[in-house]
Scaffold this motif. Sequence first.
Motif, PDB file in Angstrom:
ATOM      1  N   MET A  52      42.210  47.296  40.226  1.00 44.45           N
ATOM      2  CA  MET A  52      43.462  47.284  39.796  1.00 44.45           C
ATOM      3  C   MET A  52      44.116  45.845  40.327  1.00 44.45           C
ATOM      4  O   MET A  52      44.931  45.298  39.630  1.00 44.45           O
ATOM      5  N   GLU A  53      43.874  45.926  41.683  1.00 43.26           N
ATOM      6  CA  GLU A  53      44.483  44.900  42.412  1.00 43.26           C
ATOM      7  C   GLU A  53      43.948  43.478  42.095  1.00 43.26           C
ATOM      8  O   GLU A  53      44.397  42.345  42.150  1.00 43.26           O
ATOM      9  N   LYS A  62      42.017  46.040  35.169  1.00 40.65           N
ATOM     10  CA  LYS A  62      43.458  46.880  35.462  1.00 40.65           C
ATOM     11  C   LYS A  62      43.863  47.373  34.099  1.00 40.65           C
ATOM     12  O   LYS A  62      44.125  48.438  33.971  1.00 40.65           O
ATOM     13  N   GLN A  63      43.913  46.340  33.088  1.00 42.09           N
ATOM     14  CA  GLN A  63      44.449  46.805  31.865  1.00 42.09           C
ATOM     15  C   GLN A  63      43.789  47.941  31.233  1.00 42.09           C
ATOM     16  O   GLN A  63      43.945  49.066  30.474  1.00 42.09           O
TER      17      GLN A  63
END
Lengths: 114, 392, 496
Positions: C480-481, C487-488
């Motif tokens: 996610m980072e 992440k989406q």
Amino acid sequence: MSQTEDSGVRTSDDGSLLVLFDLRIYKISAIKKAAYKFASDCSVLLKQLSVDQLEAHLSFSDNTDACAKKIIARAFCNEVIDQDLREQIAQETEATRNLILAQAFSKTSLLTQE
Amino acid sequence: MMKLSTRQITPVSEFDKQISIARITENAELPAPVRSKHILLVKTGNGNHLAEGFKAYFFIGSNELIVNKSKYPKNVFVLSDDQAYLGEGDVVRFAPDKPALTTLYRKQSQHNSLLVTERCNNFCLMCSQPPKEIDDSYIVNDLMEAIPLMDRGTAEIGITGGEPTLLGDNLILLLRNLKNYLPSTVVHVLSNGRRFSNMSFTEKIAKLEHQDLMIGIPIYSDISNIHDYVVQADGAFDETIQGIINLKRFQQKVEIRVVLHKQTYDRLPQLAEFLARNLLFVDHVALMGLEMMGFTRHNLDDLWIDPVEYQPQLLKAVEILSRYRMNVSVYNHQLCLLDKRLWLYNRKSISDWKNEYMTECTPCTKKTECGGFFSSAHLKYSSHIVPFLEEN
Amino acid sequence: MSAIELATKTGSPFNDLNAYNQSLKTGYRLLPFKFIRLDDKRMVLTNEVGEFLVIEQDYLRAIVNKSIEAGSQLYNNLKSKHFLIDDDSSIALELLAMKSRTKMQQISNFTGLHIFVVSLRCDHSCPYCQVSRQSEDKLAFDMSNDTAIKCLEFTFRSPSPSIKIEFQGGEPLLNFDLIKFIVIEAEKKNEVHNKDLEFVIATNLALLTDEILSFCLEHRIYLSTSLDGPEDLHVANRPRPGADSYQRVIQGINRARAILGPDKVSALMTTTAASLTRAKNIVDEYLLQGFNSIFLRPLSPYGFAVKTKWYQSYDIQNWLKFYFEGLDYIINLNKQGYFFVEQYAAIILNKMFSPQGTGYVDLQSPAGLGISAILFNYNAEVYASDEARMLAEMGDKTFCLGNINQHTYEQIMLSEALLNPIEQSIVESVPGCNDCGFQPYCGSDPIYHHATQKDSIGHKALSGFCKKNMAIMRRLICLMEDDPQAKQILLNWAKP
């Protein structure tokens, strides 16, 4: 890595590593907790040498090479620092945490209104 | 822009000086007993003979219709052309002595809003209705008289100010009046929410058991001191949030409103996350374009940003809120400025009486779907307004 | 005079931003939070309710030493996410209390999942079977009607507004008559209790008939089956006389979908040594069969798995390699526009982003033993969970709570056998977990630790459960980072 500046790491004859901690800086409880977390990587025996000095004796399984031992020792030192910080945070925030949980379980408001 | 109040009133006959609240009618045949609550709007052909008994008589525009002045009853007046919108069922406040006429309610409008006070306990940088520290308690009394004259079929009525909750118990009385006389009308109160941090006041609202009441409350930042700065009141953030929590404790409908400008656009995604994590239970979130009225002009340098520039933040915020399945709408923006992915959230939100389009918009094929502008936008608006043409 | 007029006369009546920033003068205080190293450069901080923030490791000390600059981006993010508090605002405490309460709410709902082992008989002989199975013709291994009635009475003692009754075995369809009996009795009882009642049958689908499907349709029953991967893998893992377990399950899935609809049919896979090199093949099989998600599960150390030494055939590192291969492959599918979810990741992501807790028993604190799920065995014994009865089949009855014919509801739910492991599974208080940065997302699985370490709490540094969860949580947060597209995708897997 800056963390080993105030703790020396020596190799002893039987292949285990000795790490010296300054107890004016690190709490024993932090060192113990770090030792607990590293149980799968090494066996840690603690020996208090003086009021200010504690020696951690790290022993490894037979197939651990010297390089891996150093890496584990460094990580162990980092964990001691982390544990120390954790204790500080927990101590500082304990009262707030109790307040939050008490409020979570109660029916009244924290911010009293008439 | 419609002129909802006017001073251009010319008496034609002798008149009574008291202020009155009355309903406009075009029906000269109204039963005699009810005429005293009505003002007759005189249109074609009636200039000759005016039926007796009405509170007043209004001619709009030229005096052609006025004949036989000497035979006229008391309280005949001429209003300027810009009052031509007046029609059957509208409710007005008429002060013949000043003179002043204020239209409180228009039956044909979808955007009726009752201003209940001009006092406020915030002082927002972009306030479109700057506060006045005066005793305007007469307003509530007028409205209490006006509400029974409003049409039962009214879909929705807004309550605005200033800060309506400063009315205290009078707000409760007003809402009860609306409930009793307009039992199927949705009521939308715009408030900073701070007074609802008082539980017992919130409880009184809840006890009304109004059929469909929503409180629209602005939050301008996820950071308390930024919000307090925008509303120019220390401690406002905490009180507002506490107010929202209390309203929800009593199961009242709450809408969060965010006005987008230079001070609020930058942390808009973080605000969206904050709302999703902490206030997921609110019923609606409205992200709104800036209105160029009131204090906005004074603080323009600190507030103005072309909406085109904050599209990334706006898009991110809407994505976050809709991922959490919150109801989101975008208000007061023009379609040519909005990222296309935001079109389905866009609403035609501007009240009819202050809704306009710019000259650039004339050939635009999307004019009817687009919400257009506030009348006040003539002061300043985006330099990226481009009409959609057939080829697009 | 209007405010505008006043404004222009006396200079600006508007104060600047700093006028409202108390923290410029009085600094800030910490709110309760935990942290753990994400990689060699970054830390992840988690607050009291599981909201997280990733920071460069050097900033941690500055945060604790109160030297983060007021009004800076980091300061504001810490304040917004409730890691620090200052004199400008105290509403964070109330919000944190509300959020804590919401997360813990489900504990008060109490037992939702009630598992009925209607028969221990089975037509398959899967080597990894976590339940001792008998051959098809031993009627001694079916639950009786009387036992079932008592179990239903027990079930409806739960205060939970929703009750899920899951039929397991052996192969439950071998005792379909009892399933019918229980469903009808439960619906009768529910006319009074008015709960949200749901039924699931965990079945290999090999014995599906039209009559069974028709009953499932009438009573809105869900079917959950086992699909271990492509045919060769599935058949090797799940032998059956005729070696047709794959054909049968695929046929069963299609028939069930046609009658009940696709939303009523789900599949689980079990990982064996043979699966470890076939992550992509297994996911492809699920794609082929039209599923939109897969649960990449580890092998539990129970039942026949231990007896046949399947469990020893791999350690947690090998499994993680398999899992990440599968996860990466699945994320790529999503990047190519195909929506497909890995369910264990989704459960963790849910804990990260949803205001509620999870229904997944092994990631609850306290563990969901009895208080979230409970099991009624064919022989009237009551167990704290499915794993508890698997352990019993191995000869260890530590987690047997009692017998429905001999004990009352109170005796069973208040037994030492239940209260002890629950108490020992509260992550907020056990060593190793109580200060862990991943605590808000994790659980404790006392039965796993009892089975592998002879201790319900277990030494977490030696725990495969801990290693697994830490590795997956680290990977998800790093994704996610570092990968905005991933992440989406991951955020859409979480269902707030």
